[in-house]
Design a protein around this motif. Structure first.
Motif, PDB file in Angstrom:
ATOM      1  N   MET A 158       0.824  -1.202   0.000  1.00  0.00           N
ATOM      2  CA  MET A 158       0.000   0.000   0.000  1.00  0.00           C
ATOM      3  C   MET A 158       0.865   1.262   0.000  1.00  0.00           C
ATOM      4  SD  MET A 158      -3.305  -0.259  -0.090  1.00  0.00           S
ATOM      5  CE  MET A 158      -4.653  -1.413   0.107  1.00  0.00           C
ATOM      6  N   ASN A 164       3.136   1.942  -3.352  1.00  0.00           N
ATOM      7  CA  ASN A 164       2.412   2.492  -4.492  1.00  0.00           C
ATOM      8  C   ASN A 164       1.759   3.843  -4.206  1.00  0.00           C
ATOM      9  OD1 ASN A 164       2.359   0.242  -6.703  1.00  0.00           O
ATOM     10  ND2 ASN A 164       1.975  -0.830  -4.786  1.00  0.00           N
ATOM     11  N   LYS A 165       1.948   4.334  -2.983  1.00  0.00           N
ATOM     12  CA  LYS A 165       1.438   5.647  -2.572  1.00  0.00           C
ATOM     13  C   LYS A 165      -0.062   5.794  -2.826  1.00  0.00           C
ATOM     14  CE  LYS A 165       5.853   8.071  -2.998  1.00  0.00           C
ATOM     15  NZ  LYS A 165       6.587   9.209  -3.591  1.00  0.00           N
ATOM     16  N   TYR A 166      -0.797   4.770  -2.434  1.00  0.00           N
ATOM     17  CA  TYR A 166      -2.245   4.825  -2.584  1.00  0.00           C
ATOM     18  C   TYR A 166      -2.834   5.808  -1.571  1.00  0.00           C
ATOM     19  CZ  TYR A 166      -1.811   0.538  -5.376  1.00  0.00           C
ATOM     20  OH  TYR A 166      -1.484  -0.388  -6.324  1.00  0.00           O
ATOM     21  N   THR A 213      -6.415   5.432  -0.817  1.00  0.00           N
ATOM     22  CA  THR A 213      -7.374   4.568  -0.134  1.00  0.00           C
ATOM     23  C   THR A 213      -7.083   3.111  -0.476  1.00  0.00           C
ATOM     24  OG1 THR A 213      -9.065   4.352  -1.866  1.00  0.00           O
ATOM     25  CG2 THR A 213      -9.109   6.362  -0.541  1.00  0.00           C
ATOM     26  N   ASP A 252      -7.817   2.013  -4.199  1.00  0.00           N
ATOM     27  CA  ASP A 252      -7.007   2.483  -5.336  1.00  0.00           C
ATOM     28  C   ASP A 252      -6.446   1.346  -6.185  1.00  0.00           C
ATOM     29  OD1 ASP A 252      -7.571   5.043  -4.657  1.00  0.00           O
ATOM     30  OD2 ASP A 252      -5.574   5.548  -3.895  1.00  0.00           O
ATOM     31  N   PRO A 253      -5.888   0.282  -5.581  1.00  0.00           N
ATOM     32  CA  PRO A 253      -5.380  -0.807  -6.430  1.00  0.00           C
ATOM     33  C   PRO A 253      -6.469  -1.467  -7.266  1.00  0.00           C
ATOM     34  CG  PRO A 253      -5.346  -1.438  -4.100  1.00  0.00           C
ATOM     35  CD  PRO A 253      -5.601   0.025  -4.162  1.00  0.00           C
ATOM     36  N   LYS A 280      -7.175   0.874 -10.189  1.00  0.00           N
ATOM     37  CA  LYS A 280      -6.042   0.892 -11.108  1.00  0.00           C
ATOM     38  C   LYS A 280      -6.022  -0.346 -11.996  1.00  0.00           C
ATOM     39  CE  LYS A 280      -0.976   1.236 -11.104  1.00  0.00           C
ATOM     40  NZ  LYS A 280       0.236   1.318 -10.233  1.00  0.00           N
ATOM     41  N   TYR A 333      -6.031   1.417   6.762  1.00  0.00           N
ATOM     42  CA  TYR A 333      -5.045   1.871   5.772  1.00  0.00           C
ATOM     43  C   TYR A 333      -4.879   3.389   5.794  1.00  0.00           C
ATOM     44  CZ  TYR A 333      -5.376  -2.906   4.321  1.00  0.00           C
ATOM     45  OH  TYR A 333      -5.351  -4.271   4.335  1.00  0.00           O
ATOM     46  N   ASN A 345     -12.369   7.763  -4.683  1.00  0.00           N
ATOM     47  CA  ASN A 345     -12.532   6.686  -5.668  1.00  0.00           C
ATOM     48  C   ASN A 345     -13.769   6.836  -6.557  1.00  0.00           C
ATOM     49  OD1 ASN A 345     -11.235   5.046  -3.026  1.00  0.00           O
ATOM     50  ND2 ASN A 345     -10.271   4.693  -4.999  1.00  0.00           N
TER      51      ASN A 345
END
Length: 553
Positions: free
Chosen positions: A108, A111-113, A115, A118-119, A122, A260, A364
């Motif tokens: 987490m 990847n500098k998310y 929330t 985000d992954p 993406k 998170y 998001n």
């Protein structure tokens, strides 16, 4: 019973202290926004990814040690059909934080998310990610409801303040200071709240233990006195349910955005790990007073108190056993201190849930889907409106049920059976794709609904082995069915993802049917890997040449 004026004054002072801290933190956030290179939304949601270590530990602990935590542990310990062995919350949370610190925090943060969704956005795209956000948002709304239920019941018992007023006042205060400063306000008020929780609970325990209406809890731990032993038992045919509840609490917490949010707000991965590990120890310590209060309540001759008979359990008031015990087994001034602990716990969790859901919607859905060109000022207003909407929704749910455990378990249940397998696959399995995610999502949701839930009166259509009537006459699954559903969902995601990958990469179906772009993503991944490998080989060759030149010289 007349309105408790001194108690109301104390509570008013407490709310003013929290509100003042929130306002101070909001002013601090505005100063930090001028220093920080990140955008305004990142300042509001993640405190500029530069939160203090001690504040981080306090806010993560306070997020988990909410009103549901305090009242839920006391309720389970007191309940003669459960007992302390079923008051699981503190121990599974140790596993939650250790797993989060060791495994989930790193991908987490790398990847500098912003929330936890985000992954998904993406890799799977906006449409599927939006569907996956829904259970996370529902879990947050239920979180708000369960925290307010715990405070409403406590204030109505001790202060004789109507349940509705108690909930509305607390909801308004939490919404206001969350609106003012985002994560900064939430984090710094959490510091005050956690200190109050610790001091207030431990001040109440000695008075509770020495009250004249209760028997020594060491004598009632394993012996039947006024009710079944408060330690409780886990019979062999109940072991599956106990294990299921344990895993639900341990792994379900890893699928909450609030977790998170704290991890991503840390300035480094090491700080995030230290935050997790320290918070696990704090949760254990803060769970002890509730166990002791529940044990004392189970060891009490209620007929000798002004509460009288029937007992709280027989009156279906087990969910309010902590405030009832404070009211009837301690002096009035001590019970007021106790309500301060519950109020602090409620506010510390409610503000986290409010900001968590606001993060998911604003970042998001609104920013990434509805208005990609939205300005910082516009996003600030979206966050504020989201906070208000979630607060109102959670407040409305509190009038449907008065049991803390109901909202607690149903909310975590959704996170565990639906979101956790999705999160594991997106973070740790490159093969996962949108096709697998859809099948896993539907599989988890449908199987969970068909498995029933006695807490909300939903009968099971699927009866797993060992399904039978419990001690309260409710048809209950004693098989670890939620863990089974989670694993089935996890395997469905991986197997369908692998199958879809093979079908499109082998050309068994035309590429125009590949709505989730599995083949295109595979080519892009292979290209990136090839570039990295080529660059690595070039760097290696350059280093070798440099070494040869040095040697020849």
């Amino acid at each position: 019973m007349a309105l408790n004026i001194p108690g109301l004054v104390v509570m008013a002072l407490f709310y003013l202290l929290i509100l003042g801290t929130g306002i101070w933190a909001s002013l601090r956030s505005k100063k930090e926004e001028k220093k920080c290179t990140g955008d305004g939304m990142e300042i509001t949601l993640l405190a500029g990814r530069n939160i203090n270590l001690l504040v981080g530990i306090f806010t993560l602990t306070a997020t988990w040690v909410g009103g549901g935590f305090i009242l839920g542990i006391a309720e389970a310990t007191y309940n003669p059909t459960l007992g302390a062995v079923w008051a699981l919350m503190p121990v599974p949370y140790v596993l939650t934080f250790f797993l989060g610190g060791f495994f989930f925090a790193k991908p987490m943060r790398e990847n500098k998310y912003v929330t936890m969704m985000d992954p998904f956005q993406k890799k799977y795209g906006n449409v599927l990610a939006s569907a996956l956000i829904f259970p996370a948002l529902v879990a947050d709304v239920l979180w708000v409801a369960r925290t307010l239920v715990s405070l409403g019941g406590t204030m109505s018992v001790i202060l004789d303040l109507p349940y509705v007023y108690s909930i509305i006042i607390s909801s308004v205060v939490a919404i206001i200071y969350t609106l003012l400063g985002g994560l900064y306000s939430v984090a710094y008020t959490d510091v005050i709240q956690l200190i109050l929780i610790f001091i207030s609970l431990w001040v109440c325990v000695p008075f509770m233990m020495t009250n004249p209406h209760s028997v020594d809890i060491s004598l009632t731990a394993y012996n039947v006195t006024f009710q079944a032993p408060w330690v409780g038992t886990v019979e062999l045919d109940e072991a599956g349910k106990w294990f299921d509840d344990f895993m639900l609490l341990a792994l379900g917490g890893l699928a909450y955005q609030a977790f998170y949010q704290r991890i991503l707000s840390s300035s480094s991965y090491t700080q995030a790990q230290v935050t997790c590990f320290a918070s696990s120890a704090c949760c254990l310590v803060l769970g002890i007073p509730s166990v002791l209060i529940g044990a004392v309540a189970a060891s009490t001759d209620w007929n000798s108190t002004s509460y009288g008979l029937p007992t709280p359990y027989e009156r279906d008031q087990a969910g309010s056993i902590l405030p009832i015990a404070l009211q009837y087994l301690t002096p009035p001034y001590v019970s007021v201190i106790g309500i301060g602990a519950v109020a602090a716990a409620v506010m510390s969790s409610m503000d986290s849930a409010l900001l968590s859901s606001a993060s998911l919607f604003s970042s998001n859905i609104y920013k990434n889907i509805i208005r990609k060109q939205a300005s910082d000022c516009e996003m600030q207003w979206v966050i504020r409106i989201s906070v208000v909407v979630v607060g109102l929704a959670g407040t409305g749910l509190t009038f449907l049920d008065s049991s803390v455990l109901v909202f607690w378990l149903v909310g975590v249940d959704m996170s565990y059976t639906i979101m956790f397998p999705q999160l594991v696959c997106i973070l740790f399995f490159k093969v996962s794709n949108g096709y697998g995610a859809i099948v896993g999502y539907i599989m988890g949701l449908v199987m969970r609904i068909l498995s029933g839930e006695p807490l909300i009166g939903l009968p099971p259509a699927i009866q797993f082995p060992g399904c039978r009537l419990d001690k309260e006459g409710k048809l209950t699954q004693y098989f670890p069915f939620r863990t089974a559903i989670m694993l089935i969902s996890l395997m469905s995601i991986l197997l369908v993802s692998l199958l879809a990958s093979i079908i499109f990469n082998k050309g068994l179906l035309p590429e125009k049917w590949d709505v989730f772009n599995v083949k295109r993503r595979q080519r892009a991944t292979s290209k990136v890997a090839h570039v990295k490998r080529t660059n690595s080989e070039k760097e290696g060759a350059a280093v070798a040449k440099q070494l040869l030149d040095t040697t020849s010289c």
